[in-house]
Design a protein around this motif. Structure first.
Motif, PDB file in Angstrom:
ATOM      1  N   LYS A  58      16.962 -10.561  33.862  1.00 28.97           N
ATOM      2  CA  LYS A  58      17.209  -9.117  33.799  1.00 28.97           C
ATOM      3  C   LYS A  58      16.079  -8.477  33.007  1.00 28.97           C
ATOM      4  O   LYS A  58      15.682  -9.012  31.957  1.00 28.97           O
ATOM      5  CB  LYS A  58      18.536  -8.819  33.111  1.00 28.97           C
ATOM      6  N   PRO A  59      15.568  -7.351  33.454  1.00 30.25           N
ATOM      7  CA  PRO A  59      14.562  -6.646  32.655  1.00 30.25           C
ATOM      8  C   PRO A  59      15.204  -6.109  31.388  1.00 30.25           C
ATOM      9  O   PRO A  59      16.368  -5.766  31.345  1.00 30.25           O
ATOM     10  CB  PRO A  59      14.084  -5.522  33.565  1.00 30.25           C
ATOM     11  N   ARG A  60      14.410  -5.997  30.329  1.00 30.24           N
ATOM     12  CA  ARG A  60      14.917  -5.546  29.036  1.00 30.24           C
ATOM     13  C   ARG A  60      14.681  -4.059  28.791  1.00 30.24           C
ATOM     14  O   ARG A  60      14.612  -3.621  27.667  1.00 30.24           O
ATOM     15  CB  ARG A  60      14.255  -6.347  27.918  1.00 30.24           C
ATOM     16  N   TRP A  61      14.576  -3.237  29.821  1.00 28.81           N
ATOM     17  CA  TRP A  61      14.347  -1.820  29.608  1.00 28.81           C
ATOM     18  C   TRP A  61      15.371  -0.979  30.290  1.00 28.81           C
ATOM     19  O   TRP A  61      16.203  -1.252  30.972  1.00 28.81           O
ATOM     20  CB  TRP A  61      12.955  -1.401  30.072  1.00 28.81           C
TER      21      TRP A  61
END
Length: 61
Positions: A58-61
């Motif tokens: 999962k992207p962290r943004w």
């Protein structure tokens, strides 16, 4: 001489001979691979990682 003294002398001579053999025995290197390359390969991480199936990132943004 007493028999126990003779046995102790024989054991000491045998231990000295075994120690000398371990210290002065010629070392046989592994054919085709030097000591330096074996030492550098010890901490080398594997180059083929399993990338199929697993948790999605999962992207962290």
């Amino acid at each position: 001489m007493r028999p126990s003294t003779i046995i102790i002398v024989i054991l000491v001579i045998g231990a000295a001979a075994a120690g000398a053999w371990l210290v002065f025995a010629p070392r046989r290197p592994v054919p085709g691979q030097g000591t330096a390359s074996r030492a550098s390969d010890f901490f080398k991480p594997p180059q083929d990682y399993k990338t199929s199936s697993g948790q999605q990132m999962k992207p962290r943004w």
